[in-house]
Design an enzyme around this catalytic site. Structure first.
Site, PDB file in Angstrom:
ATOM      1  N   ASP A  38       0.829  -1.198   0.000  1.00 20.67           N
ATOM      2  CA  ASP A  38       0.000   0.000   0.000  1.00 20.67           C
ATOM      3  C   ASP A  38       0.868   1.255   0.000  1.00 20.67           C
ATOM      4  O   ASP A  38       2.040   1.223   0.390  1.00 20.67           O
ATOM      5  CB  ASP A  38      -0.929   0.009   1.211  1.00 20.67           C
ATOM      6  CG  ASP A  38      -2.088  -0.975   1.047  1.00 20.67           C
ATOM      7  OD1 ASP A  38      -2.274  -1.486  -0.066  1.00 20.67           O
ATOM      8  OD2 ASP A  38      -2.795  -1.224   2.037  1.00 20.67           O
ATOM      9  N   LYS A  60      -4.129   2.653  -2.565  1.00 26.15           N
ATOM     10  CA  LYS A  60      -4.932   2.597  -1.341  1.00 26.15           C
ATOM     11  C   LYS A  60      -4.586   3.725  -0.386  1.00 26.15           C
ATOM     12  O   LYS A  60      -4.213   3.534   0.758  1.00 26.15           O
ATOM     13  CB  LYS A  60      -4.781   1.240  -0.644  1.00 26.15           C
ATOM     14  CG  LYS A  60      -5.341   0.073  -1.432  1.00 26.15           C
ATOM     15  CD  LYS A  60      -6.823   0.246  -1.654  1.00 26.15           C
ATOM     16  CE  LYS A  60      -7.401  -0.876  -2.510  1.00 26.15           C
ATOM     17  NZ  LYS A  60      -8.794  -0.598  -2.888  1.00 26.15           N
ATOM     18  N   MET A 174      -9.050   6.962   9.074  1.00 30.39           N
ATOM     19  CA  MET A 174      -9.210   7.587   7.753  1.00 30.39           C
ATOM     20  C   MET A 174     -10.049   8.852   7.873  1.00 30.39           C
ATOM     21  O   MET A 174     -11.011   9.074   7.134  1.00 30.39           O
ATOM     22  CB  MET A 174      -9.844   6.596   6.773  1.00 30.39           C
ATOM     23  CG  MET A 174      -9.018   5.329   6.586  1.00 30.39           C
ATOM     24  SD  MET A 174      -9.877   4.008   5.691  1.00 30.39           S
ATOM     25  CE  MET A 174     -10.964   3.371   6.977  1.00 30.39           C
TER      26      MET A 174
END
Length: 259
Positions: A38, A60, A174
């Site tokens: 990632d 990602k 996130m």
């Protein structure tokens, strides 16, 4: 003759510091023949892979172009069918917002052996780095990891009422672009605006940043910080134990007076 099918290791790189990787994760990277990683995995971890290892960056990263999940699945399958030792390297822990369940189900449905190697997740790394607990007797009986994903400027519906308990430490992941909406939803469900809150960028890394505030001030504080890396939020009474939280004491008193 067709080579024996390889296997895929869904591996947690931890929060980014190489010395926070598990020994098993480190050995997996060192033995990889194909490494799908990632975007947030740092170079010092990628450097552990053998020189002849095939390295593929899968993206990602929130808000930026990345490889589609279906493409990643097919790529892992193709490499495993070539007989390679495939390591799918993810930031943090593969089982915490890492889509390990989807990837494992896909690969096993196609006859590929899968092993999951856990890693230190961002909330644990942040708590250790900045000196606060995620649970604390008398203040925080439980901790909830949540996604702060935004759709059309609003956080996703559902699940917020379960986070209203004042003895729950809530850790939205996130969250760089969702701090304000997430805070608003938590307060709408009954969490006090005076609740201690933290916004943390790059948890677990040397360049980590901590912004202490309150739930009522979380959206504004996060926006003013102008973070450009991954952001974790921590909301709950235990967050007040973070080193540097005293800087937010006036804001907390103000929020308390308003609530």
């Amino acid at each position: 003759m067709r080579p024996e099918t390889g296997r895929v290791l869904l591996t947690g790189a931890g929060p980014g510091a190489v010395d926070l990787m598990t020994v098993r994760a480190m050995r997996a990277v060192q033995g990889a023949q194909a490494l799908l990683y990632d975007a947030l995995v740092p170079e010092e971890i990628l450097a552990l892979a053998p020189a002849a290892c095939l390295r593929i960056q899968t993206g990602k990263r929130a808000g930026r172009a990345s490889m589609k999940q279906e493409t990643i699945n097919r790529l892992m399958l193709r490499l495993a069918r070539r007989g390679l030792a495939v390591v799918r390297l993810k930031g943090g822990d593969p089982s915490v917002f890492g889509r390990s369940g989807e990837e494992r189900a896909f690969l096993e449905a196609h006859g590929v052996e899968v092993e999951v190697i856990p890693g230190v997740t961002a909330a644990s790394a942040a708590a250790a780095q900045f000196g606060f607990p995620l649970t604390h007797r008398g203040e925080a009986r439980r901790v909830a990891f949540a996604t702060a994903r935004v759709q059309d400027g609003s956080v996703v519906e559902g699940g917020w009422s379960a986070l209203a308990d004042p003895q729950t430490t809530v850790a939205p992941y996130m969250a760089r672009d969702a701090a304000g909406p997430a805070a608003a939803r938590l307060m709408a469900e009954g969490r006090s605006g005076a609740t201690p809150a933290l916004a943390i960028q790059n948890a677990g890394r040397p360049q980590a940043r901590l912004v202490p505030t309150t739930l009522a001030g979380l959206g504004e504080a996060t926006a003013q910080a102008a973070f450009d890396g991954p952001v974790l939020l921590v909301v709950g009474e235990a967050a007040a134990q973070a080193r540097g939280y005293g800087a937010a004491a006036p804001a907390r008193r103000s929020a308390s007076a308003r609530s």
